[in-house]
Design a protein around this motif. Structure first.
Motif, PDB file in Angstrom:
ATOM      1  N   LEU A   1       0.822  -1.206   0.000  1.00 52.28           N
ATOM      2  CA  LEU A   1       0.000   0.000   0.000  1.00 52.28           C
ATOM      3  C   LEU A   1       0.859   1.260   0.000  1.00 52.28           C
ATOM      4  CD1 LEU A   1      -2.755  -1.094   2.559  1.00 52.28           C
ATOM      5  CD2 LEU A   1      -3.018  -0.838   0.080  1.00 52.28           C
ATOM      6  N   ALA A   2       1.929   1.226   0.782  1.00 53.30           N
ATOM      7  CA  ALA A   2       2.804   2.394   0.868  1.00 53.30           C
ATOM      8  C   ALA A   2       3.479   2.674  -0.467  1.00 53.30           C
ATOM      9  CB  ALA A   2       3.856   2.185   1.953  1.00 53.30           C
ATOM     10  N   ILE A   3       3.916   1.620  -1.160  1.00 51.51           N
ATOM     11  CA  ILE A   3       4.573   1.799  -2.461  1.00 51.51           C
ATOM     12  C   ILE A   3       3.638   2.481  -3.447  1.00 51.51           C
ATOM     13  CG2 ILE A   3       5.408   0.548  -4.499  1.00 51.51           C
ATOM     14  CD1 ILE A   3       6.629  -1.512  -2.563  1.00 51.51           C
ATOM     15  N   VAL A   4       2.422   1.938  -3.563  1.00 47.85           N
ATOM     16  CA  VAL A   4       1.470   2.505  -4.524  1.00 47.85           C
ATOM     17  C   VAL A   4       1.105   3.931  -4.135  1.00 47.85           C
ATOM     18  CG1 VAL A   4      -0.824   2.271  -5.535  1.00 47.85           C
ATOM     19  CG2 VAL A   4       0.579   0.238  -5.142  1.00 47.85           C
ATOM     20  N   ALA A   5       0.878   4.170  -2.837  1.00 49.09           N
ATOM     21  CA  ALA A   5       0.501   5.508  -2.378  1.00 49.09           C
ATOM     22  C   ALA A   5       1.607   6.520  -2.663  1.00 49.09           C
ATOM     23  CB  ALA A   5       0.174   5.482  -0.888  1.00 49.09           C
ATOM     24  N   VAL A   6       2.845   6.155  -2.326  1.00 50.30           N
ATOM     25  CA  VAL A   6       3.964   7.077  -2.539  1.00 50.30           C
ATOM     26  C   VAL A   6       4.155   7.365  -4.025  1.00 50.30           C
ATOM     27  CG1 VAL A   6       6.478   7.298  -2.378  1.00 50.30           C
ATOM     28  CG2 VAL A   6       5.168   6.495  -0.411  1.00 50.30           C
ATOM     29  N   VAL A   7       4.047   6.336  -4.851  1.00 58.00           N
ATOM     30  CA  VAL A   7       4.241   6.533  -6.289  1.00 58.00           C
ATOM     31  C   VAL A   7       3.142   7.425  -6.864  1.00 58.00           C
ATOM     32  CG1 VAL A   7       4.237   5.393  -8.538  1.00 58.00           C
ATOM     33  CG2 VAL A   7       5.542   4.415  -6.639  1.00 58.00           C
ATOM     34  N   ILE A   8       1.898   7.202  -6.445  1.00 62.85           N
ATOM     35  CA  ILE A   8       0.798   8.026  -6.962  1.00 62.85           C
ATOM     36  C   ILE A   8       0.990   9.481  -6.536  1.00 62.85           C
ATOM     37  CG2 ILE A   8      -1.678   8.507  -6.742  1.00 62.85           C
ATOM     38  CD1 ILE A   8      -2.176   5.522  -6.736  1.00 62.85           C
ATOM     39  N   VAL A   9       1.386   9.702  -5.298  1.00 59.26           N
ATOM     40  CA  VAL A   9       1.659  11.073  -4.837  1.00 59.26           C
ATOM     41  C   VAL A   9       2.788  11.686  -5.660  1.00 59.26           C
ATOM     42  CG1 VAL A   9       2.527  12.455  -2.914  1.00 59.26           C
ATOM     43  CG2 VAL A   9       0.780  10.717  -2.505  1.00 59.26           C
ATOM     44  N   ALA A  10       3.817  10.894  -5.922  1.00 58.03           N
ATOM     45  CA  ALA A  10       4.940  11.401  -6.718  1.00 58.03           C
ATOM     46  C   ALA A  10       4.503  11.759  -8.132  1.00 58.03           C
ATOM     47  CB  ALA A  10       6.061  10.357  -6.759  1.00 58.03           C
ATOM     48  N   VAL A  11       3.647  10.933  -8.723  1.00 56.06           N
ATOM     49  CA  VAL A  11       3.132  11.220 -10.065  1.00 56.06           C
ATOM     50  C   VAL A  11       2.330  12.518 -10.056  1.00 56.06           C
ATOM     51  CG1 VAL A  11       1.509  10.446 -11.833  1.00 56.06           C
ATOM     52  CG2 VAL A  11       3.139   8.828 -10.866  1.00 56.06           C
ATOM     53  N   VAL A  12       1.494  12.691  -9.024  1.00 59.54           N
ATOM     54  CA  VAL A  12       0.711  13.921  -8.902  1.00 59.54           C
ATOM     55  C   VAL A  12       1.633  15.137  -8.809  1.00 59.54           C
ATOM     56  CG1 VAL A  12      -0.842  15.210  -7.404  1.00 59.54           C
ATOM     57  CG2 VAL A  12      -1.297  12.811  -7.882  1.00 59.54           C
ATOM     58  N   ILE A  13       2.661  15.046  -7.987  1.00 61.99           N
ATOM     59  CA  ILE A  13       3.597  16.165  -7.830  1.00 61.99           C
ATOM     60  C   ILE A  13       4.292  16.468  -9.155  1.00 61.99           C
ATOM     61  CG2 ILE A  13       5.748  16.897  -6.721  1.00 61.99           C
ATOM     62  CD1 ILE A  13       4.834  15.343  -4.238  1.00 61.99           C
ATOM     63  N   MET A  14       4.690  15.426  -9.866  1.00 62.40           N
ATOM     64  CA  MET A  14       5.353  15.640 -11.160  1.00 62.40           C
ATOM     65  C   MET A  14       4.441  16.371 -12.137  1.00 62.40           C
ATOM     66  SD  MET A  14       7.706  12.310 -12.057  1.00 62.40           S
ATOM     67  CE  MET A  14       6.536  11.037 -11.615  1.00 62.40           C
ATOM     68  N   ILE A  15       3.171  15.989 -12.154  1.00 58.87           N
ATOM     69  CA  ILE A  15       2.237  16.589 -13.109  1.00 58.87           C
ATOM     70  C   ILE A  15       1.848  18.002 -12.696  1.00 58.87           C
ATOM     71  CG2 ILE A  15      -0.078  16.415 -14.109  1.00 58.87           C
ATOM     72  CD1 ILE A  15       0.202  13.359 -13.871  1.00 58.87           C
ATOM     73  N   VAL A  16       1.473  18.160 -11.422  1.00 58.08           N
ATOM     74  CA  VAL A  16       0.897  19.432 -10.962  1.00 58.08           C
ATOM     75  C   VAL A  16       1.965  20.473 -10.645  1.00 58.08           C
ATOM     76  CG1 VAL A  16      -0.524  20.501  -9.176  1.00 58.08           C
ATOM     77  CG2 VAL A  16      -1.164  18.274 -10.101  1.00 58.08           C
ATOM     78  N   ARG A  17       3.001  20.069  -9.924  1.00 57.38           N
ATOM     79  CA  ARG A  17       3.993  21.031  -9.456  1.00 57.38           C
ATOM     80  C   ARG A  17       5.176  21.182 -10.406  1.00 57.38           C
ATOM     81  NH1 ARG A  17       2.275  24.529  -6.078  1.00 57.38           N
ATOM     82  NH2 ARG A  17       4.430  24.838  -5.363  1.00 57.38           N
ATOM     83  N   LEU A  18       5.654  20.073 -10.953  1.00 60.15           N
ATOM     84  CA  LEU A  18       6.828  20.112 -11.816  1.00 60.15           C
ATOM     85  C   LEU A  18       6.473  20.203 -13.292  1.00 60.15           C
ATOM     86  CD1 LEU A  18       9.001  17.402  -9.997  1.00 60.15           C
ATOM     87  CD2 LEU A  18       8.930  19.884  -9.619  1.00 60.15           C
ATOM     88  N   HIS A  19       5.173  20.128 -13.591  1.00 54.82           N
ATOM     89  CA  HIS A  19       4.675  20.266 -14.966  1.00 54.82           C
ATOM     90  C   HIS A  19       5.290  19.240 -15.913  1.00 54.82           C
ATOM     91  CE1 HIS A  19       2.819  23.955 -13.626  1.00 54.82           C
ATOM     92  NE2 HIS A  19       3.993  24.399 -13.199  1.00 54.82           N
ATOM     93  N   VAL A  20       5.497  18.039 -15.407  1.00 57.24           N
ATOM     94  CA  VAL A  20       5.943  16.933 -16.255  1.00 57.24           C
ATOM     95  C   VAL A  20       4.753  16.444 -17.064  1.00 57.24           C
ATOM     96  CG1 VAL A  20       6.892  14.586 -16.261  1.00 57.24           C
ATOM     97  CG2 VAL A  20       7.724  16.276 -14.599  1.00 57.24           C
ATOM     98  N   ASN A  21       4.969  16.124 -18.324  1.00 58.87           N
ATOM     99  CA  ASN A  21       3.885  15.619 -19.167  1.00 58.87           C
ATOM    100  C   ASN A  21       3.260  14.384 -18.527  1.00 58.87           C
ATOM    101  OD1 ASN A  21       2.850  13.746 -21.475  1.00 58.87           O
ATOM    102  ND2 ASN A  21       2.962  15.785 -22.383  1.00 58.87           N
TER     103      ASN A  21
END
Length: 483
Positions: free
Chosen positions: A7-27
């Motif tokens: 659960l922690a792996i999936v949660a951390v990865v999803i949060v990281a993906v969100v940060i990349m998209i929203v904050r870092l403007h990664v495609n």
């Protein structure tokens, strides 16, 4: 591997993906691919296993949805070039009158017009919406903005050929025809009820023109209007390239080019509106008939062939192209097709990578954990699916991305919950509509093109589509009694 670790792996990865998209403007395509690879490596699939699983998921998803996306985008591009959308809105206004036109526009945008990109639809129809708004009273701008937001976003998430609905169907293995039929059953009442609720609220005082509207300052041919290319001055988004054309601006060649384009537009306007939309409507009817035959388990090989979504939409592309060839000429037809293929590129990539993410998650143990949790919960699984997708959307800010991600994560659970997968898919799509906010491109397009302040857009877009999300959940719960 312990449950909490998965659960922690999936949660951390999803949060990281969100940060990349929203904050870092990664495609989003790149962010999702990184997320899928990370989950695979950290969950024990290994390097080769992760690559193979991602490739398999990508291929399986594209096999299911790739052609549908291609044909849908091409039909939308051709209809756009022929000016069919502007004519449709004008005709609906004449037919239904000012008070009925929001509902007519809403149902149209949410169903058979889902082949058109949202950005393009807003740019093309916004000038007409601004003309209609004063005839709806002081809250007219809010009503029209809510109509656009509710119908366009609901259609994307729940109605084939909306991109989100196609992705959900591919992730959960739902036949496209059934997604179209049951999506239609949910979408139409959802749009009508939601627009009615927002109209009543706005007219009761929830909409304040002084604070919720602002003057539109653009470079178009009319104040707040669109120019001849369907662009609203310098503010037109670059993503609506399919709505524009390139015409020389100097010399005799420019005059001849402009005259030729004008003649082509006149030819397109001379064709009855029903003729322009006939191939698309035929495609949707064929898909619906094919789905009904599947449900009834009837044998009709010829009809099942024509009703298969890939063939039905191909028929729509061919028919629309033939009409466009007559109305626009060969050069403009080819240009519209090129724009369509160009616009479809990122959708292909996003769809395939979403399938890769779903495959990696399904290959792990998360599905078993979710099955146990949802099965033991005192709440209805449909409601939990809706909440799960809603939370993803609040974080990510994209209806399509959150619907696709929720469906992918829940795909391993679907068969174990004792629910028809169509209910899980529709619940995920409904949840993905909740709380559209400032990270959404649609939010800013409607804010600028319809003359709203940010506060006004929060009311018409954020509140309006959230109301639609809740209404859609209610419709899915009602549908669960039948399915």
């Amino acid at each position: 591997m312990p449950e909490w670790t998965i659960l922690a792996i999936v949660a951390v990865v999803i949060v990281a993906v969100v940060i990349m998209i929203v904050r870092l403007h990664v495609n989003p395509v790149i962010a999702l691919a990184i997320g899928a690879a990370a989950i695979g490596l950290m969950s024990g699939l290994g390097a080769l296993g992760t690559v193979e699983t991602m490739a398999t998921g990508f291929g399986d998803t594209m096999a299911e949805a790739g052609l549908l996306i291609a044909w849908g985008v091409l039909i939308g591009s051709l209809l756009n070039r022929m000016g069919a959308i502007t004519r449709l809105v004008e005709s609906l206004l004449k037919l239904f009158g000012p008070k009925g036109v929001p509902f007519a526009i809403g149902v149209s945008f949410a169903t058979y017009l889902q082949t058109i990109f949202v950005d393009v639809m807003i740019v093309l129809a916004a000038p007409l919406a601004r003309r209609i708004a004063p005839r709806l009273g002081k809250a007219g701008v809010g009503i029209m903005a809510a109509t656009f937001a509710i119908s366009l976003e609901t259609g994307i998430a729940l109605m084939v050929p909306g991109i989100g609905a196609v992705m959900i169907a591919a992730s959960l293995g739902i036949p496209i025809g059934q997604m179209l039929l049951w999506g239609f059953v949910v979408v139409v009442p959802t749009v009508i009820v939601s627009i009615l609720i927002m109209t009543i609220a706005f007219r009761a005082g929830f909409w304040n023109p002084e604070g919720d509207e602002q003057e539109i300052i653009q470079d178009g041919d009319e104040p707040g209007g669109a120019d001849a290319d369907g662009r609203s001055g310098a503010d037109a988004p670059r993503s609506v390239s399919g709505a524009t054309r390139s015409i020389p601006v100097a010399g005799d060649g420019a005059q001849r080019s402009s005259v030729a384009v004008a003649e082509q537009e006149d030819e397109a306007r001379r064709l009855p509106l029903l003729v322009l939309f006939a191939p698309l409507l035929l495609s949707l009817v064929l898909i619906a008939v094919g789905a009904l035959l599947d449900i009834a388990e009837a044998e009709a090989p010829a009809m099942q062939f024509l009703g298969s979504p890939a063939i039905a939409l191909l028929i729509g592309v061919i028919g629309t192209a033939l009409i466009a060839r007559r109305a626009l000429g060969r050069t403009e037809l080819e240009r519209a097709l090129v724009h369509g293929f160009k616009d479809a590129g990122q959708i292909f990539a996003l769809t395939g990578v979403g399938g890769a993410l779903a495959a990696v998650i399904a290959a792990g143990e998360l599905g078993d954990l979710l099955t146990g949790y949802l099965g033991a919960s005192a709440f209805a699984p449909i409601v939990l699916v809706w909440v799960f997708a809603a939370v993803l959307h609040i974080a990510v800010g994209s209806v399509t991305l959150s619907a696709m991600t929720a469906a992918g994560i829940l795909a391993p659970v679907a068969a174990s919950l004792g629910l028809n997968p169509i209910l899980i898919g529709l619940a995920a799509g409904a949840g993905a509509l909740f709380c559209i906010h400032v990270t959404s491109n649609t939010f800013w397009l409607l804010q600028s093109f319809l003359g709203q302040s940010v506060r006004g857009a929060l009311k018409s877009v954020t509140v309006g589509v959230s109301v639609a999300s809740i209404v859609a959940l209610g419709m899915v719960l009602l549908l669960s009694v039948v399915l």
